[in-house]
Design a protein around this motif. Sequence first.
Motif, short mmCIF file in Angstrom:
data_model
loop_
_atom_site.label_atom_id
_atom_site.label_comp_id
_atom_site.label_asym_id
_atom_site.label_seq_id
_atom_site.Cartn_x
_atom_site.Cartn_y
_atom_site.Cartn_z
N GLY A 108 0.79 -1.22 0.00
CA GLY A 108 0.00 0.00 0.00
C GLY A 108 0.82 1.27 0.00
O GLY A 108 0.28 2.36 -0.19
N GLN A 109 2.12 1.16 0.19
CA GLN A 109 2.99 2.34 0.19
C GLN A 109 3.00 2.97 -1.20
O GLN A 109 3.00 2.26 -2.21
N PRO A 110 3.00 4.31 -1.32
CA PRO A 110 2.96 4.94 -2.64
C PRO A 110 4.19 4.62 -3.49
O PRO A 110 5.32 4.70 -3.01
N LEU A 111 3.92 4.25 -4.73
CA LEU A 111 4.97 4.01 -5.72
C LEU A 111 4.93 5.10 -6.78
O LEU A 111 3.85 5.58 -7.15
N LEU A 112 6.10 5.46 -7.31
CA LEU A 112 6.17 6.21 -8.55
C LEU A 112 6.41 5.20 -9.67
O LEU A 112 7.24 4.29 -9.52
N VAL A 113 5.67 5.36 -10.76
CA VAL A 113 5.74 4.41 -11.88
C VAL A 113 6.10 5.19 -13.15
O VAL A 113 5.37 6.10 -13.56
N ALA A 114 7.23 4.85 -13.74
CA ALA A 114 7.62 5.46 -15.02
C ALA A 114 7.50 4.41 -16.11
O ALA A 114 8.11 3.34 -16.02
N THR A 115 6.70 4.71 -17.12
CA THR A 115 6.53 3.79 -18.25
C THR A 115 7.16 4.42 -19.49
O THR A 115 6.73 5.48 -19.95
N VAL A 116 8.20 3.77 -19.98
CA VAL A 116 8.91 4.25 -21.17
C VAL A 116 8.57 3.34 -22.34
O VAL A 116 8.80 2.13 -22.27
N THR A 117 8.02 3.92 -23.40
CA THR A 117 7.72 3.16 -24.61
C THR A 117 8.68 3.59 -25.70
O THR A 117 8.72 4.77 -26.08
N ALA A 118 9.49 2.64 -26.18
CA ALA A 118 10.47 2.93 -27.22
C ALA A 118 10.12 2.12 -28.46
O ALA A 118 10.02 0.90 -28.39
N ARG A 119 9.94 2.83 -29.56
CA ARG A 119 9.63 2.15 -30.83
C ARG A 119 10.63 2.65 -31.88
O ARG A 119 10.32 3.49 -32.71
N PRO A 120 11.85 2.10 -31.85
CA PRO A 120 12.90 2.58 -32.76
C PRO A 120 12.69 2.09 -34.18
O PRO A 120 11.99 1.10 -34.42
N GLU A 121 13.33 2.78 -35.11
CA GLU A 121 13.27 2.35 -36.51
C GLU A 121 14.04 1.05 -36.71
O GLU A 121 13.76 0.30 -37.63
N ALA A 122 15.02 0.81 -35.84
CA ALA A 122 15.78 -0.44 -35.89
C ALA A 122 15.92 -0.98 -34.48
O ALA A 122 15.98 -0.23 -33.51
N GLY A 123 15.92 -2.29 -34.35
CA GLY A 123 16.04 -2.89 -33.03
C GLY A 123 14.68 -3.22 -32.43
O GLY A 123 13.64 -3.02 -33.05
N SER A 124 14.69 -3.74 -31.22
CA SER A 124 13.46 -4.22 -30.59
C SER A 124 12.65 -3.08 -29.99
O SER A 124 13.19 -2.26 -29.24
N ALA A 125 11.38 -3.03 -30.30
CA ALA A 125 10.46 -2.11 -29.63
C ALA A 125 10.17 -2.67 -28.24
O ALA A 125 10.13 -3.89 -28.05
N ARG A 126 9.98 -1.80 -27.26
CA ARG A 126 9.81 -2.28 -25.90
C ARG A 126 9.04 -1.28 -25.05
O ARG A 126 9.01 -0.08 -25.34
N VAL A 127 8.45 -1.82 -23.98
CA VAL A 127 7.84 -1.01 -22.93
C VAL A 127 8.60 -1.33 -21.65
O VAL A 127 8.70 -2.49 -21.26
N VAL A 128 9.14 -0.30 -21.01
CA VAL A 128 9.94 -0.48 -19.81
C VAL A 128 9.24 0.22 -18.65
O VAL A 128 9.05 1.45 -18.68
N GLU A 129 8.86 -0.55 -17.64
CA GLU A 129 8.18 0.02 -16.46
C GLU A 129 9.16 0.04 -15.29
O GLU A 129 9.72 -0.99 -14.91
N THR A 130 9.36 1.21 -14.70
CA THR A 130 10.27 1.38 -13.56
C THR A 130 9.45 1.74 -12.33
O THR A 130 8.63 2.67 -12.36
N LEU A 131 9.66 1.00 -11.24
CA LEU A 131 8.95 1.25 -9.98
C LEU A 131 9.94 1.67 -8.91
O LEU A 131 10.98 1.01 -8.71
N VAL A 132 9.62 2.75 -8.19
CA VAL A 132 10.42 3.17 -7.03
C VAL A 132 9.47 3.57 -5.91
O VAL A 132 8.31 3.96 -6.16
N LEU A 133 9.92 3.48 -4.67
CA LEU A 133 9.13 3.94 -3.53
C LEU A 133 9.18 5.47 -3.49
O LEU A 133 10.26 6.07 -3.45
N ALA A 134 8.00 6.10 -3.47
CA ALA A 134 7.92 7.56 -3.59
C ALA A 134 8.58 8.29 -2.42
O ALA A 134 9.08 9.40 -2.60
#
Length: 225
Positions: free
Chosen positions: A185-211
């Motif tokens: 239940g402790q507050p988290l900060l959530v960063a969602t990075v969506t990378a869709r490059p012209e070359a290489g793997s497209a990906r969604v990266v979710e980062t969680l830290v305690l606020a």
Amino acid sequence: MARTTAYRRVAQDLRDQIDDGRLKPDDRIPSLSALQKAYGCSDTVILEARKVLVAEGLLVARTGDGTYVRGRPDPLRLVFRPTEDREQPPFRLEAGEAGLFPDVVTVEPEESIAAPAAVATALGVRAGRKVKRAVRLFRHEGAPVQMVTVHALAHGKAPAADLAVDISARPASEAEARTLDGVTGQPLLVATVTARPEAGSARVVETLVLAERFTLAYRPTPAAG
């Protein structure tokens, strides 16, 4: 007075005492019997109120030593730095060499799964398409800093080329809190990075830290003039 209302009243009063400084970080709160007498209620009510405040990260129970107000140091700043290196997280401590996180723990090994709906939408592909998923914990000086989940297209690439970063907040699940050494239940900060490059793997990266321990900073790259 109903028990539900009673424990909420007790929890709110203790919360107010923490907020206005009557109860300071590392103060030991009164004993169970003292709180029962002060609020005129049962031990069950006090235990429920205390449980709520522990879940919120305001109190911490020390086995055999009572319950204390959790110390809340100023949060450290993590800054977004794009990287293709899986040994480096997308957010890193702002100052000098402390920005490196050599201590990496695999929470869930890479495996192929059907893309969750939100991931498929972010990547612009059909729901259920196979993606590779891995979860890693990045630590600094032995302490957990951030948990990073990567969903990458198993084959091919997404149909566009861009980078998007979204930062939001939500409560930590039991598993997330356990991994980050927090409480459910402790507050988290959530960063969602969506990378869709012209070359290489497209990906969604979710980062969680305690606020209460970290802040996340993202500075968009200025458009070419």
